[in-house]
Design an enzyme around this catalytic site. Structure first.
Site, PDB file in Angstrom:
ATOM      1  N   THR A  14       0.832  -1.210   0.000  1.00 40.59           N
ATOM      2  CA  THR A  14       0.000   0.000   0.000  1.00 40.59           C
ATOM      3  C   THR A  14       0.863   1.255   0.000  1.00 40.59           C
ATOM      4  OG1 THR A  14      -1.821  -1.099   1.099  1.00 40.59           O
ATOM      5  CG2 THR A  14      -1.707   1.256   1.395  1.00 40.59           C
ATOM      6  N   SER A  61       1.303  -7.591  -0.966  1.00 38.71           N
ATOM      7  CA  SER A  61       2.004  -8.620  -0.181  1.00 38.71           C
ATOM      8  C   SER A  61       1.133  -9.817   0.175  1.00 38.71           C
ATOM      9  CB  SER A  61       2.655  -8.029   1.069  1.00 38.71           C
ATOM     10  OG  SER A  61       1.729  -7.841   2.114  1.00 38.71           O
ATOM     11  N   THR A  94       1.660  -4.339   4.266  1.00 39.48           N
ATOM     12  CA  THR A  94       1.484  -4.662   5.691  1.00 39.48           C
ATOM     13  C   THR A  94       0.989  -6.094   5.902  1.00 39.48           C
ATOM     14  OG1 THR A  94      -0.787  -3.826   5.675  1.00 39.48           O
ATOM     15  CG2 THR A  94       0.941  -2.276   6.335  1.00 39.48           C
ATOM     16  N   ASP A  95       0.311  -6.659   4.875  1.00 34.46           N
ATOM     17  CA  ASP A  95      -0.433  -7.899   5.118  1.00 34.46           C
ATOM     18  C   ASP A  95       0.431  -9.102   5.484  1.00 34.46           C
ATOM     19  OD1 ASP A  95      -2.884  -6.733   4.947  1.00 34.46           O
ATOM     20  OD2 ASP A  95      -3.186  -7.196   2.823  1.00 34.46           O
TER      21      ASP A  95
END
Ligand code: SIN
Length: 323
Positions: A14, A61, A94-95
């Site tokens: 992101t 990700s 972030t995932d």
């Protein structure tokens, strides 16, 4: 004295995302903006250089793959070995950031800082969080004495071992659980709450064996996560065993407990040669082992990190068997 470079590796996420309108913080496409452009969007960052930038990948990700991990670890190792490199910053979604952080710590075990950073809002947002996170990550990578793989988000430094994404929307989306963060970044200055993380010896030894072999492996050992919950059964375990799964992480209830039907299936799988590890599905704390436990526990790793650890252990084992 020769200039010390900071290396910035881009992988997407992101932080590199774009939306059609600036007010949209969720309807964006991740991994659109190049790492060079991300750097230019941070006022004052150029003074912290000189930088070397490289776009290792450009992905959301959630789609992280073993091939990208292997490539990223190779680039990290390459730059860590250069005496003129002070530290590395990696921009990442972030995932799955916590999985990549754990993986890199396990296989690279850096004595220099390797700092993963990210954003919860796309680069096109009215108030994007990526530029501040990137600036903070650079401050950590430049800090004398900083070492190991850490994650930086919302002014907080988390260790690779402890970091977990705990919120799908808030800017401060990560937690270090019971361990607490390594520290904070305030106006470019670090306020440390504990020492730079030490890596548990047993984990380090296990990973050490895997590093040489990672680049050569096309097929990573298949390790899946199965969860224990009300009404759980052994059906998924049985299906996975038929498919040739090599390892299973059981995301257990509470202190390592399992629904009796699932437990039976896991014990059978283990007796048949599948490696089984328990990791608590509780967000905080770790399994406290009991004497005579029939199934090993993850030593405090979350289920997703226990899976990475088990894959690396199996890789090391397979590698040893080949030589
Ligand atoms: C991703 O993980 O690549 C998308 C989500 C994010 O970065 O917050």
């Amino acid at each position: 004295m020769k200039a010390q470079y900071l290396v910035i590796l881009g992988t997407g996420g992101t932080i590199a995302g774009k939306a059609d309108n600036a007010g949209d913080n969720i309807g964006y496409t991740a991994a659109q903006v190049g790492v060079e452009q991300l750097l230019h969007a941070v006022p004052g960052l150029s003074e912290c250089g000189p930088f070397i930038t490289e776009q290792v990948a450009q992905l959301d990700s959630k789609d992280m793959s073993f091939a990208v991990w292997a490539q990223l670890a190779a680039r990290v190792n390459h730059f860590l070995a250069r005496p003129d490199v002070q530290g590395i910053v990696i921009t990442h979604g972030t995932d799955t950031l916590e999985e990549t952080a754990y993986f890199l710590q396990a296989v690279c075990r850096p004595s220099k800082p390797v700092v993963l950073t990210c954003a919860m809002r796309p680069a096109t947002a009215l108030a994007p969080d990526g530029p501040q996170n990137l600036l903070d990550a650079v401050a950590v990578a430049c800090h004398p004495g900083a070492r190991g793989v850490v994650a930086v988000c919302a002014g907080t430094i988390h260790s690779a071992f402890d970091v977990q994404k705990v919120h799908p929307y808030r800017l401060d989306a990560f937690s270090s659980g019971d361990a607490g963060p390594v520290g904070f970044i305030e106006e470019g200055r670090l306020k440390l709450s504990r020492n730079w993380p030490e890596w548990p010896i047993a984990q380090a030894e296990r990973a050490q064996l895997a590093i040489e072999s990672i680049a050569n492996w096309q097929d990573w050992p298949r390790v899946e996560i199965v969860m224990s919950y009300a009404g759980a059964s052994a059906a998924i375990v049985e299906a996975l065993v038929v498919q040739g799964v090599r390892g299973l992480v059981a995301a257990t209830t509470g202190n390592g407990t399992l629904h009796h039907a699932l437990q039976k299936g896991l014990l059978q799988a283990q007796a048949g040669g599948v490696k089984v590890v328990r990791a608590s599905r509780c967000i905080n704390g770790r399994i406290l082992p009991l004497p005579g436990d029939a199934l090993a526990d993850s030593g405090g790793l979350s289920p997703v990190k226990a899976r990475v650890a088990l894959m690396l252990a199996l890789l090391a084992e397979a590698d040893a068997a080949r030589t």
